[in-house]
Design a protein around this motif. Structure first.
Motif, PDB file in Angstrom:
ATOM      1  N   SER A 170       0.838  -1.196   0.000  1.00  0.00           N
ATOM      2  CA  SER A 170       0.000   0.000   0.000  1.00  0.00           C
ATOM      3  C   SER A 170       0.874   1.247   0.000  1.00  0.00           C
ATOM      4  CB  SER A 170      -0.922   0.013   1.222  1.00  0.00           C
ATOM      5  OG  SER A 170      -0.182   0.121   2.419  1.00  0.00           O
ATOM      6  N   SER A 171       0.253   2.355  -0.400  1.00  0.00           N
ATOM      7  CA  SER A 171       0.940   3.643  -0.351  1.00  0.00           C
ATOM      8  C   SER A 171      -0.107   4.730  -0.180  1.00  0.00           C
ATOM      9  CB  SER A 171       1.758   3.890  -1.629  1.00  0.00           C
ATOM     10  OG  SER A 171       0.891   4.031  -2.745  1.00  0.00           O
ATOM     11  N   LEU A 172       0.368   5.900   0.222  1.00  0.00           N
ATOM     12  CA  LEU A 172      -0.519   7.034   0.427  1.00  0.00           C
ATOM     13  C   LEU A 172       0.194   8.296  -0.030  1.00  0.00           C
ATOM     14  CD1 LEU A 172      -3.343   7.691   1.632  1.00  0.00           C
ATOM     15  CD2 LEU A 172      -2.184   8.218   3.780  1.00  0.00           C
ATOM     16  N   SER A 173      -0.470   9.075  -0.853  1.00  0.00           N
ATOM     17  CA  SER A 173       0.121  10.316  -1.355  1.00  0.00           C
ATOM     18  C   SER A 173      -0.954  11.396  -1.421  1.00  0.00           C
ATOM     19  CB  SER A 173       0.743  10.088  -2.742  1.00  0.00           C
ATOM     20  OG  SER A 173      -0.198   9.525  -3.631  1.00  0.00           O
ATOM     21  N   PHE A 174      -0.500  12.648  -1.542  1.00  0.00           N
ATOM     22  CA  PHE A 174      -1.413  13.789  -1.518  1.00  0.00           C
ATOM     23  C   PHE A 174      -1.159  14.707  -2.705  1.00  0.00           C
ATOM     24  CE2 PHE A 174      -0.439  13.360   3.261  1.00  0.00           C
ATOM     25  CZ  PHE A 174      -1.399  12.373   3.432  1.00  0.00           C
ATOM     26  N   GLU A 175      -2.204  15.458  -3.076  1.00  0.00           N
ATOM     27  CA  GLU A 175      -2.054  16.525  -4.059  1.00  0.00           C
ATOM     28  C   GLU A 175      -2.340  17.865  -3.405  1.00  0.00           C
ATOM     29  OE1 GLU A 175      -3.831  16.465  -8.202  1.00  0.00           O
ATOM     30  OE2 GLU A 175      -4.958  18.157  -7.337  1.00  0.00           O
ATOM     31  N   VAL A 176      -1.475  18.857  -3.681  1.00  0.00           N
ATOM     32  CA  VAL A 176      -1.702  20.221  -3.212  1.00  0.00           C
ATOM     33  C   VAL A 176      -1.638  21.149  -4.421  1.00  0.00           C
ATOM     34  CG1 VAL A 176      -0.738  19.767  -0.925  1.00  0.00           C
ATOM     35  CG2 VAL A 176       0.762  20.628  -2.743  1.00  0.00           C
ATOM     36  N   PHE A 177      -2.077  22.398  -4.221  1.00  0.00           N
ATOM     37  CA  PHE A 177      -2.019  23.360  -5.314  1.00  0.00           C
ATOM     38  C   PHE A 177      -1.391  24.659  -4.821  1.00  0.00           C
ATOM     39  CE2 PHE A 177      -6.232  23.620  -3.331  1.00  0.00           C
ATOM     40  CZ  PHE A 177      -6.321  24.961  -2.993  1.00  0.00           C
ATOM     41  N   PRO A 178      -0.679  25.365  -5.712  1.00  0.00           N
ATOM     42  CA  PRO A 178      -0.102  26.659  -5.323  1.00  0.00           C
ATOM     43  C   PRO A 178      -1.217  27.668  -5.096  1.00  0.00           C
ATOM     44  CG  PRO A 178       0.911  25.806  -7.334  1.00  0.00           C
ATOM     45  CD  PRO A 178      -0.310  24.993  -7.083  1.00  0.00           C
ATOM     46  N   PRO A 179      -1.108  28.512  -4.076  1.00  0.00           N
ATOM     47  CA  PRO A 179      -2.114  29.564  -3.883  1.00  0.00           C
ATOM     48  C   PRO A 179      -2.056  30.560  -5.028  1.00  0.00           C
ATOM     49  CG  PRO A 179      -0.251  29.885  -2.404  1.00  0.00           C
ATOM     50  CD  PRO A 179      -0.046  28.551  -3.052  1.00  0.00           C
ATOM     51  N   LYS A 180      -3.181  31.209  -5.283  1.00  0.00           N
ATOM     52  CA  LYS A 180      -3.251  32.161  -6.390  1.00  0.00           C
ATOM     53  C   LYS A 180      -2.550  33.477  -6.079  1.00  0.00           C
ATOM     54  CE  LYS A 180      -7.520  30.315  -8.364  1.00  0.00           C
ATOM     55  NZ  LYS A 180      -8.913  30.608  -8.782  1.00  0.00           N
ATOM     56  N   LYS A 181      -2.447  33.805  -4.783  1.00  0.00           N
ATOM     57  CA  LYS A 181      -1.840  35.071  -4.381  1.00  0.00           C
ATOM     58  C   LYS A 181      -0.519  34.811  -3.669  1.00  0.00           C
ATOM     59  CE  LYS A 181      -6.346  37.333  -3.793  1.00  0.00           C
ATOM     60  NZ  LYS A 181      -7.251  38.039  -2.839  1.00  0.00           N
ATOM     61  N   ASP A 182       0.484  35.627  -4.011  1.00  0.00           N
ATOM     62  CA  ASP A 182       1.813  35.429  -3.431  1.00  0.00           C
ATOM     63  C   ASP A 182       1.817  35.547  -1.914  1.00  0.00           C
ATOM     64  OD1 ASP A 182       2.819  35.009  -5.939  1.00  0.00           O
ATOM     65  OD2 ASP A 182       3.642  37.030  -6.179  1.00  0.00           O
ATOM     66  N   ASP A 183       0.952  36.419  -1.363  1.00  0.00           N
ATOM     67  CA  ASP A 183       0.975  36.616   0.084  1.00  0.00           C
ATOM     68  C   ASP A 183       0.332  35.450   0.848  1.00  0.00           C
ATOM     69  OD1 ASP A 183      -1.682  37.022  -0.513  1.00  0.00           O
ATOM     70  OD2 ASP A 183      -1.768  39.095   0.210  1.00  0.00           O
ATOM     71  N   GLU A 184      -0.159  34.434   0.115  1.00  0.00           N
ATOM     72  CA  GLU A 184      -0.751  33.267   0.775  1.00  0.00           C
ATOM     73  C   GLU A 184       0.240  32.106   0.887  1.00  0.00           C
ATOM     74  OE1 GLU A 184      -4.110  32.439  -1.675  1.00  0.00           O
ATOM     75  OE2 GLU A 184      -5.332  34.074  -0.868  1.00  0.00           O
ATOM     76  N   PHE A 185       1.471  32.333   0.439  1.00  0.00           N
ATOM     77  CA  PHE A 185       2.424  31.220   0.416  1.00  0.00           C
ATOM     78  C   PHE A 185       2.869  30.788   1.801  1.00  0.00           C
ATOM     79  CE2 PHE A 185       2.490  31.324  -4.053  1.00  0.00           C
ATOM     80  CZ  PHE A 185       3.066  30.118  -4.446  1.00  0.00           C
ATOM     81  N   GLU A 186       2.933  31.716   2.741  1.00  0.00           N
ATOM     82  CA  GLU A 186       3.325  31.320   4.099  1.00  0.00           C
ATOM     83  C   GLU A 186       2.364  30.278   4.645  1.00  0.00           C
ATOM     84  OE1 GLU A 186       4.101  33.206   8.571  1.00  0.00           O
ATOM     85  OE2 GLU A 186       3.795  34.539   6.851  1.00  0.00           O
ATOM     86  N   ASN A 187       1.082  30.473   4.403  1.00  0.00           N
ATOM     87  CA  ASN A 187       0.100  29.489   4.861  1.00  0.00           C
ATOM     88  C   ASN A 187       0.239  28.181   4.096  1.00  0.00           C
ATOM     89  OD1 ASN A 187      -2.374  28.829   6.460  1.00  0.00           O
ATOM     90  ND2 ASN A 187      -3.215  28.563   4.412  1.00  0.00           N
ATOM     91  N   CYS A 188       0.607  28.265   2.824  1.00  0.00           N
ATOM     92  CA  CYS A 188       0.795  27.060   2.019  1.00  0.00           C
ATOM     93  C   CYS A 188       1.888  26.182   2.624  1.00  0.00           C
ATOM     94  CB  CYS A 188       1.158  27.438   0.583  1.00  0.00           C
ATOM     95  SG  CYS A 188       1.446  26.030  -0.505  1.00  0.00           S
ATOM     96  N   TYR A 189       2.961  26.796   3.071  1.00  0.00           N
ATOM     97  CA  TYR A 189       4.047  26.023   3.671  1.00  0.00           C
ATOM     98  C   TYR A 189       3.619  25.435   5.016  1.00  0.00           C
ATOM     99  CZ  TYR A 189       6.966  27.928  -0.018  1.00  0.00           C
ATOM    100  OH  TYR A 189       7.487  28.245  -1.243  1.00  0.00           O
ATOM    101  N   LYS A 190       2.767  26.126   5.736  1.00  0.00           N
ATOM    102  CA  LYS A 190       2.225  25.561   6.976  1.00  0.00           C
ATOM    103  C   LYS A 190       1.380  24.331   6.678  1.00  0.00           C
ATOM    104  CE  LYS A 190       2.151  29.914   9.600  1.00  0.00           C
ATOM    105  NZ  LYS A 190       1.278  30.931  10.248  1.00  0.00           N
TER     106      LYS A 190
END
Length: 284
Positions: A10-30
């Motif tokens: 078995s395996s488990l993986s995830f998909e994420v997407f880049p935020p549309k606004k640059d100022d949202e990247f800090e939350n993306c890394y969280k």
């Protein structure tokens, strides 16, 4: 990554997407930091229409690969790209140590004319896969559609394209989202008969709000079984109840897939680590 992952049951993986606004990247890394505690086999990162956010895809993939020490898979679309565009992105990926991509045609960008679309350099994902395997050292994966691609004329035609992707060098497939496991089981049986020999990972998207049925799901061309439609009708006006019911539906899907020996699971987690953790905890 591939060898280790598919050597196990078995395996488990995830998909994420880049935020549309640059100022949202800090939350993306969280979000990524939180997802990393679930020890996924890899995390994939989507690509903007026509490659519009390719630099951000590379940036996030680098963070996953180098900061979190988790294998990263960068999505790559080709619908609006030239060969030089593709090579620029692959060079960026190589420079940050990301060596795996999910090769996709991608949707037609809103600012692309019909004439430009018809004369695009890479007509299909198969053309991108061939190009990547000829000009780069990347490991290339591809997508597949348990209920056929919305533009395919038939399931047989779509399976023929899937076989072409494999023949061009795709080393594994990640499926489009689906909600009836019976559809996936029939698809796998037909894929086997069509000569598909590389691994197929089941893509699961939890439906935690009724509006998803009218947006993401419709665009994907996935059908909605009565059991899920009933959940949306019953809980659609109660966000927390809908969320819980949607998570339970996804958990039951994954448990059934594992029971039937199809235990390589890719969760379209919509950048929601709390939801993803609840699912992962429930399927242990």
């Amino acid at each position: 990554m591939l060898k280790d992952m598919f050597d196990r049951n078995s395996s488990l993986s995830f998909e994420v997407f880049p935020p549309k606004k640059d100022d949202e990247f800090e939350n993306c890394y969280k979000v990524l930091d939180s997802l990393s505690t679930l020890n996924p086999d890899f995390i994939s990162v989507t690509y903007g229409a026509g490659g519009s956010r390719s630099k951000k895809t590379v940036e996030i993939a680098s963070y996953i690969q180098n900061n979190l020490k988790i294998d990263a898979m960068a999505h790559m679309t080709c619908v609006g790209s030239t060969e030089d565009d593709i090579l620029e992105v692959t060079n960026d990926l190589a420079n940050v140590g990301v060596n795996h991509v999910l090769a996709l045609r991608g949707d037609k960008p809103r600012d692309m004319s019909d004439e430009q679309f018809e004369k695009r350099i890479f007509p299909h994902a198969t053309d991108l896969i061939r190009f990547l395997n000829t000009h780069t050292n990347l490991d290339v994966s591809a997508s597949c559609y348990p209920e056929k691609h919305p533009e395919a004329i038939s399931m047989d035609s779509d399976l023929a394209f899937m076989k072409m992707k494999q023949d061009m060098g795709a080393k594994m497939f990640i499926s489009q989202l689906f909600f009836d496991n019976a559809d996936f089981y029939r698809f796998i049986e037909r894929a086997d008969k069509s000569g598909i020999t590389v691994p197929v990972v089941a893509g699961i998207m939890p439906i935690t709000s009724a509006k998803q049925i009218g947006s993401t799901v419709t665009l994907a061309g996935s059908s909605v079984p009565k059991s899920l439609a009933d959940i949306c009708a019953k809980y659609g006006d109660s966000p927390e109840d809908m969320r819980k019911a949607g998570i339970e539906f996804a958990v039951n899907q994954i448990k059934d897939l594992r029971k039937c020996g199809m235990a390589h699971i890719h969760i379209y987690c919509m950048n929601k680590p709390k939801m993803t953790k609840e699912i992962c905890t429930a399927i242990i």
